[in-house]
Design an enzyme around this catalytic site. Structure first.
Site, PDB file in Angstrom:
ATOM      1  N   HIS A  31       0.841  -1.210   0.000  1.00  0.00           N
ATOM      2  CA  HIS A  31       0.000   0.000   0.000  1.00  0.00           C
ATOM      3  C   HIS A  31       0.873   1.255   0.000  1.00  0.00           C
ATOM      4  CE1 HIS A  31      -2.888  -2.884   2.055  1.00  0.00           C
ATOM      5  NE2 HIS A  31      -3.635  -2.396   1.083  1.00  0.00           N
ATOM      6  N   ASP A 145      -3.795  -7.090  -7.679  1.00  0.00           N
ATOM      7  CA  ASP A 145      -5.203  -7.416  -7.954  1.00  0.00           C
ATOM      8  C   ASP A 145      -5.480  -7.130  -9.425  1.00  0.00           C
ATOM      9  OD1 ASP A 145      -6.063  -8.111  -5.233  1.00  0.00           O
ATOM     10  OD2 ASP A 145      -5.543  -6.036  -4.815  1.00  0.00           O
TER      11      ASP A 145
HETATM   12  O1  PAF Z   1      -8.220  -3.529  -3.313  1.00  0.00           O
HETATM   13  C1  PAF Z   1      -8.874  -3.184  -2.315  1.00  0.00           C
HETATM   14  O2  PAF Z   1      -8.336  -3.014  -1.204  1.00  0.00           O
HETATM   15  C2  PAF Z   1     -10.376  -2.974  -2.440  1.00  0.00           C
HETATM   16  O3  PAF Z   1     -10.916  -3.873  -3.375  1.00  0.00           O
HETATM   17  C3  PAF Z   1     -10.753  -1.528  -2.797  1.00  0.00           C
HETATM   18  C4  PAF Z   1     -10.219  -1.121  -4.164  1.00  0.00           C
HETATM   19  C5  PAF Z   1     -10.218  -0.575  -1.739  1.00  0.00           C
HETATM   20  C6  PAF Z   1     -12.281  -1.389  -2.828  1.00  0.00           C
HETATM   21  O4  PAF Z   1     -12.854  -1.720  -1.611  1.00  0.00           O
END
Ligand code: PAF
Length: 275
Positions: A31, A145
């Site tokens: 992140h 993802d």
């Molecule tokens: O990837 C994620 O953490 C979630 O799918 C997101 C994009 C924040 C949507 O809830």
């Protein structure tokens, strides 16, 4: 919510750009790589933290999904993030359920969508809501993802959402394990077993020159080296359509893999050049 929207609008009106990183919290170095990229490409950064109930199916890990708000806020402060938006479910869904939602279409029913029915509709619905609340110039997502990235890009194109999508490569541990908030569920043995996913991708990359059958056989072989792992899907897709490539396909392709280690569902992917 209104305060954030006004602050972002004021920044943009003064000629500054705003990048948005949507997250579900339990932040890790993956992140923070998104946040750093957001910082590089914009003047101000907004991060949302919201565990979206709409994208969890019955029997999934909504209740036990890690919630680490204090640590997340400290990490984002360390990155100099200007705005953190951490709404409650009641703020995001004041009526409880939504009447109107985004449907992910056919690709949303494949792979992750086949194992988690409704997941991508719920994900796109909250992402659309967040885009409308924040109204950034850019939104930053992780390649980890890959199917989510494909579907968000498709929604942005289909619905003319006025922002640009930026994608950041997957961050990995030194042994190859892709960072994921769900890695916290793994004990030491499970963590070793989870290496099957990145090993399968490495095997797929090594076999890419030999064609699709060899890629699939070599990648599947990596799972034979580990006990206690259940392969969900292993597929090679065309990044332009996200549909499985045909036998004999050449050129750029994406290998997707998902597996269950104990009660923990893990996903990973890698781009390869099929020969
Ligand atoms: O990837 C994620 O953490 C979630 O799918 C997101 C994009 C924040 C949507 O809830």
């Amino acid at each position: 919510m209104d305060g954030l929207r006004d602050a972002v609008a004021a920044l943009r009106a003064s000629g500054r750009t705003v990048a948005f990183v949507p997250t579900m919290g339990a932040l890790h170095a993956g992140h923070l790589a998104l946040v750093r990229r957001a910082r590089e490409i914009s003047d101000a950064v907004v991060v949302s933290i919201f565990v979206n109930p709409l994208q969890f199916g019955a029997g999934e890990d909504l209740d036990r999904y890690p919630r680490t708000l204090e640590a997340d806020l400290a990490a984002l402060a360390g990155e100099g993030v200007e705005f953190v938006f951490a709404p409650t479910a009641a703020e995001m869904y004041p009526e409880g359920a939504v009447e109107t939602s985004v449907t992910a279409g056919h690709v949303g029913t494949l792979y992750e969508g086949a194992s988690r029915p409704g997941h991508f509709d719920g994900m796109l619905t909250v992402v659309a809501k967040l885009f409308h609340i924040v109204r950034p110039d850019r939104a930053v997502f992780g390649q980890k993802d890959a199917q989510q990235v494909f579907l968000v890009r498709r929604m942005v194109d289909d619905l003319n959402v006025p922002l640009a999508i930026e994608v950041v490569p997957t961050v990995r541990e030194s042994d190859g394990l892709a960072l994921s908030s769900r890695n916290r569920y793994l004990d030491a043995g499970g963590r070793r077993t989870a290496l099957a996913l990145s090993e399968a991708l490495a095997a797929a990359e090594a076999a890419a020159g030999e064609g699709l059958d060899e890629v699939l056989a070599e990648a599947a072989g990596a799972f034979g080296d580990h006990d206690g792992i259940e392969l969900d899907y292993l597929v090679v897709v065309d990044p332009a359509t996200f549909l499985p490539v045909d036998e004999g396909a050449t050129g750029r392709a994406t290998v997707l893999v998902a597996a269950r280690v104990g009660g923990t569902r893990l996903i990973d992917n890698a781009d390869i050049e099929l020969g």
